[in-house]
Design a protein around this motif. Structure first.
Motif, PDB file in Angstrom:
ATOM      1  N   THR B  54      30.042  27.670  59.340  1.00  0.00           N
ATOM      2  CA  THR B  54      29.826  28.484  58.127  1.00  0.00           C
ATOM      3  C   THR B  54      28.358  28.531  57.701  1.00  0.00           C
ATOM      4  O   THR B  54      28.008  29.294  56.811  1.00  0.00           O
ATOM      5  CB  THR B  54      30.657  27.935  56.941  1.00  0.00           C
ATOM      6  OG1 THR B  54      30.224  26.603  56.681  1.00  0.00           O
ATOM      7  CG2 THR B  54      32.143  27.945  57.243  1.00  0.00           C
ATOM      8  N   PRO B 148      48.787  38.241  53.591  1.00  0.00           N
ATOM      9  CA  PRO B 148      47.977  37.989  54.776  1.00  0.00           C
ATOM     10  C   PRO B 148      47.564  36.523  54.862  1.00  0.00           C
ATOM     11  O   PRO B 148      47.387  35.873  53.846  1.00  0.00           O
ATOM     12  CB  PRO B 148      46.748  38.880  54.564  1.00  0.00           C
ATOM     13  CG  PRO B 148      47.136  39.865  53.530  1.00  0.00           C
ATOM     14  CD  PRO B 148      48.157  39.184  52.667  1.00  0.00           C
ATOM     15  N   GLY B 230      43.496  42.671  59.749  1.00  0.00           N
ATOM     16  CA  GLY B 230      43.277  42.134  58.409  1.00  0.00           C
ATOM     17  C   GLY B 230      44.498  41.476  57.786  1.00  0.00           C
ATOM     18  O   GLY B 230      44.483  41.136  56.613  1.00  0.00           O
ATOM     19  N   GLN B 234      42.247  34.883  57.475  1.00  0.00           N
ATOM     20  CA  GLN B 234      41.316  35.546  56.565  1.00  0.00           C
ATOM     21  C   GLN B 234      39.955  34.857  56.541  1.00  0.00           C
ATOM     22  O   GLN B 234      39.863  33.643  56.709  1.00  0.00           O
ATOM     23  CB  GLN B 234      41.901  35.533  55.141  1.00  0.00           C
ATOM     24  CG  GLN B 234      43.207  36.277  55.005  1.00  0.00           C
ATOM     25  CD  GLN B 234      43.030  37.783  55.157  1.00  0.00           C
ATOM     26  OE1 GLN B 234      42.298  38.407  54.414  1.00  0.00           O
ATOM     27  NE2 GLN B 234      43.706  38.366  56.146  1.00  0.00           N
ATOM     28  N   LEU B 235      38.928  35.641  56.308  1.00  0.00           N
ATOM     29  CA  LEU B 235      37.589  35.084  56.099  1.00  0.00           C
ATOM     30  C   LEU B 235      37.624  34.113  54.927  1.00  0.00           C
ATOM     31  O   LEU B 235      38.425  34.309  54.023  1.00  0.00           O
ATOM     32  CB  LEU B 235      36.598  36.210  55.793  1.00  0.00           C
ATOM     33  CG  LEU B 235      36.208  37.106  56.958  1.00  0.00           C
ATOM     34  CD1 LEU B 235      35.490  38.331  56.448  1.00  0.00           C
ATOM     35  CD2 LEU B 235      35.347  36.355  57.943  1.00  0.00           C
ATOM     36  N   PRO B 236      36.784  33.118  54.898  1.00  0.00           N
ATOM     37  CA  PRO B 236      35.692  32.819  55.825  1.00  0.00           C
ATOM     38  C   PRO B 236      36.126  32.034  57.061  1.00  0.00           C
ATOM     39  O   PRO B 236      35.265  31.628  57.834  1.00  0.00           O
ATOM     40  CB  PRO B 236      34.737  31.989  54.972  1.00  0.00           C
ATOM     41  CG  PRO B 236      35.620  31.310  53.985  1.00  0.00           C
ATOM     42  CD  PRO B 236      36.769  32.217  53.723  1.00  0.00           C
TER      43      PRO B 236
END
Lengths: 538, 291
Positions: B54, B148, B230, B234-236
């Motif tokens: 990160t 999600p 998507g 999920q990000l991060p």
């Protein structure tokens, strides 16, 4: 799968990206360069083509609100409805106000505006516009109690003072009055028909603007034809076919393959996808919109309930790095007065920008916060908020603050921060529209009037007073001083921290259209100058 | 001169070497690739290979170099640790999901195969209903219900892979259940659960192993597809699908951002399928015989 097939398919997949490595897109023109002062692009008036322009947009007008411009509260609604509705004044490239349905106006005193109306404006149903339509349109907007009615300010009265004259009196000076009049929600409506019940504003658009909507399939498409009664020069774009294409890649693909002539993009890196297409030009349009970081002061259980911690967190955010990494260097660091407006306050001079790392550490230590985990929520319908959140996470990590990011859909984001009860997330990333005057967006920092911020913002009477002063003080040195104080006060409170401006990406095919585009847009209206657009061929 | 043939028959045989020798070179190469990916996913983060995934360490979209072996992403993070993290996420989500699938499908298939009739009908029809949905549509449906994330990916993979595996295990179980030793056990009064575990499970384990490898490759694809769209990781956080999705934006300007996760995804799926083929050759030789 046979083993031969496995080997062959592996080889193929390895070769395809390598082929992409070898692609040379060639040099590209500076997408942020102005063709003329204030203009990213100026239509080539030597082009004489007429016909259809195919536009791809990212989202449609809000279905629930219908087609009534008074309740339009998103940029695409303003753009699309603005094709049919004219306003009294419009915004120029430097945020000066230009005549539109009002061919001139005067302000005998700071609370009186006298508008002289065009005598040749005609609604698309063939009826000439009257002073009564203007008076009733403004009254109708004020009666609606919509967001834009509040932006219009403290209107005391609207009177017809002549056959083509309307006078508006305010209770007290409101500097953003013309800025509010210049946007589509203040569009002039056919009030004779509306009051008579023959026109339903939620279902049809009857305005004096250059186009008439002939077909609309919600969230799919619009078709506009030229308004034969339009008072201005007949536009070269006779027909607009607007497709609503939610996916950014599909809009880019349409522009590349020629099925779209003009398109809007959110992702700043879209330029890269279109570099190899010689007929496509992509420009970065600056906006007065800006991203902000919510530091939740309303949750007593959060470390951010402490003013000192919020200020330190604010100071730890490097806006220049945010712009560089999350927005490719195309955004400007900003305070509460958008950096792209004439009254902007330089972000580099804000109190938080003057602290160095040691001072930030001292403040955190004083507050007893050395290692803490904060939660941050943002939404995934655009790329930039998630990118900004991740950069903020890294910037705060450098100060011993750990951030747990949750990137969610729009509905979940709304539920997290705007549910009507105190938000539990410590931080949030979102954006505000900046409009055409610094005092318009700064209203959202006045907790006396912006009730929707109550879930995460305690507010400060001193800030509220400065917001009110900024709204009442006429443009000039005195107002600049008030706005500078407001910027500093908002920065010191650090409840909602303005970060960087929110640029737009507009792509168009040079073999189809030559547009006119302002360098900076205040209302997200990418079709603002549609009547000036020129088409390459019929 | 020594008589090597005689010596090889007299020397005690290494069972591991013997097992490896029975596979062809391609299978062994694929096993090596898979082992390498697993090792990278497990040991990479522990050893800090490439640094913090990160951390912003350099300019955005920097090309591969000695400092950033796979280049950097759009936020200036080194892609090497992000890809390693992505491999780990994808493998863990897929493996856990396939483990669930294996348990559910083996139990369901054996019960259906043993009892037959209505029980078999019910189990197979449930499978048919799930099988009727295209995999990615089913996955999107699940993601829209549970939201999600990793849970959506995990549940989706299970729902996508369970029907086929249940059908295959059920078919194998039915063949075993008509064998004389099962009939004899029934006549002798051995309980049904004991027969299913002792006699049926042990004889369908080969089918389970083969189907598990195929399910794993489907799982990696579904996870990649969902994250790409998507709906998955999920990000991060990062996963191979998510990295590919990010990379597509920079396909022209920074193809390395797309290259590494794409190649690894393909390698992993091909390797697993080749291993699955070899296991099938081993456990079900008649089906694999070529003319």
């Amino acid at each position: 799968m046979t083993k031969r097939l496995a080997v062959a398919s592996t080889a193929l997949v390895l070769l395809v990206p390598l082929a992409a490595c070898g692609a040379d897109p060639g040099p590209a023109a500076d997408p942020a360069a102005e063709e003329e002062p204030g203009y990213l692009a100026v239509a080539d008036t030597s082009l004489e083509g007429t016909g259809t322009l195919r536009v791809h947009l990212d989202y449609d007008t809000a279905e629930a609100a219908g087609l009534d411009p008074r309740s339009a509260d998103v940029a695409r609604s303003w753009s699309l409805m603005g094709l049919s509705y004219d306003t009294l004044v419009e915004v120029g490239p430097d945020f000066e106000f230009l005549p539109s349905l009002a061919e001139s106006w005067r302000t005998p005193d700071p609370t009186t505006y006298v508008f002289t109306l065009r005598d040749d404006a005609v609604f698309s149903n063939g009826r000439p516009m009257t002073a009564r339509d203007v008076r009733r349109s403004l009254e109708h907007l004020l009666e609606s109690e919509s967001t834009w009615a509040a932006q219009l300010g403290p209107v005391e009265s609207v009177e017809e003072t002549g056959e083509h004259e309307v006078t508006v009196r305010l209770e007290h000076p409101h500097t953003a009055f013309l800025g509010a009049l210049a946007n589509t929600p203040a569009g002039i409506l056919p009030m004779e028909e509306v009051d008579g019940g023959s026109v339903d504003l939620t279902a049809e658009m009857v305005g004096t603007g250059p186009y008439v909507a002939t077909e609309h399939i919600q969230d799919e498409s619009w078709t506009f034809e030229v308004n034969e009664h339009y008072w201005g020069e007949p536009p070269a774009v006779e027909r607009l076919e607007i497709s609503i294409v939610a996916d950014e890649f599909n809009r880019a693909a349409a522009l590349r393959d020629g099925s779209a002539d003009f398109a809007y993009f959110n992702n700043i890196d879209t330029l890269d996808q279109l570099e190899a297409e010689p007929a496509a030009r992509v420009v970065f349009q600056e906006n007065t919109d800006f991203y902000y970081l919510i530091l939740n002061s309303a949750n007593p259980g959060s470390p951010l309930a402490d003013d000192r911690v919020r200020f330190a967190v604010n100071a730890a955010v490097d806006r220049n790095q945010l712009s560089e990494l999350a927005l490719g260097g195309h955004a400007r660091p900003t305070g509460v007065a958008p950096a792209t407006l004439p009254d902007a306050c330089p972000a580099g001079e804000l109190p938080s920008a003057l602290l160095d790392d040691d001072e930030i550490a001292e403040i955190l230590e004083e507050a007893g916060v050395t290692e803490v985990e904060l939660s941050l929520v943002t939404f995934n319908s655009e790329t930039a908020p998630g990118q900004i959140a991740q950069v903020v996470q890294q910037q705060l990590a450098g100060h011993g603050l750990s951030v747990d990011i949750d990137i969610v859909d729009d509905a979940s984001f709304g539920a997290a921060l705007y549910s009507g009860s105190t938000a539990t997330d410590d931080m949030g990333v979102s954006w505000y529209a900046g409009y055409g005057d610094a005092s318009m967006v700064s209203r959202w920092w006045n907790t006396d009037t912006a009730a929707f911020t109550a879930d995460f913002m305690v507010g400060d009477p001193a800030v509220n007073d400065l917001v009110v002063q900024a709204g009442r003080t006429p443009r000039g040195p005195e107002r600049e001083a008030v706005i500078a104080d407001l910027c500093a006060a908002v920065d010191e409170r650090s409840e909602v921290v303005p970060l960087v401006t929110r640029p737009s990406v507009i792509g168009y095919r040079t073999d189809a259209v030559s547009p006119t585009l302002h360098s900076v847009e205040g209302y997200g209206d990418i079709l603002r100058n549609i009547t000036d657009f020129r088409l390459v061929s019929s | 001169m020594k008589d090597t043939a005689t010596e090889s028959t007299t020397r005690p045989r290494n069972p591991v070497r013997g097992a490896l020798a029975s596979f062809d070179a391609l299978t062994l190469t694929c096993a090596g690739v898979l082992a390498l990916l697993t090792l990278a996913a497990v040991a990479g983060p522990l050893a800090g290979v490439g640094g913090d995934p990160t951390a912003i360490v350099g300019p955005r979209l920097a090309p591969p170099s000695a400092e950033y072996p796979l280049g950097t992403d759009s936020l200036g993070r080194s892609l090497l640790p992000r890809v390693i993290e992505g491999v780990g996420t994808t493998l863990v989500v897929s493996a856990v999901a396939v483990l669930c699938t294996a348990v559910i499908s083996t139990a369901g298939g054996i019960v259906a195969g043993y009892h037959g009739g209505a029980v078999n009908g019910v189990v197979m029809r449930i499978g048919d209903v799930l099988y009727a949905f295209p995999a990615i549509i089913l996955a999107i449906l699940v993601a829209s219900v549970v939201g999600p994330g990793r849970t959506a990916a995990l549940v989706s993979i299970v729902l996508v892979t369970v029907p086929l595996m249940t059908r295959m295990v059920g078919a194998a179980a039915r063949l075993v259940c008509v064998r004389d030793y099962v009939t004899a056990a029934r006549i002798s009064g051995v309980s049904a659960p004991r027969i299913m575990v002792r006699h049926v499970l042990t004889n369908v384990s080969g089918t389970v192993a083969v189907q598990t490898t195929y399910a794993l490759s489907v799982a990696i694809l579904v996870e990649g597809g969902l994250s790409f769209l998507g709906y998955g990781v999920q990000l991060p956080a990062s996963s191979l699908g998510l990295l590919i999705q990010e990379g597509t934006v920079y396909m022209v300007k920074a193809p390395w951002a797309l290259l590494a996760p794409s190649v690894i995804l393909v390698l992993a799926i091909v390797a697993i399928n080749v291993i699955g083929d070899s296991l099938r050759d081993r456990f079900e030789p008649r089906k694999a015989r070529s003319l």
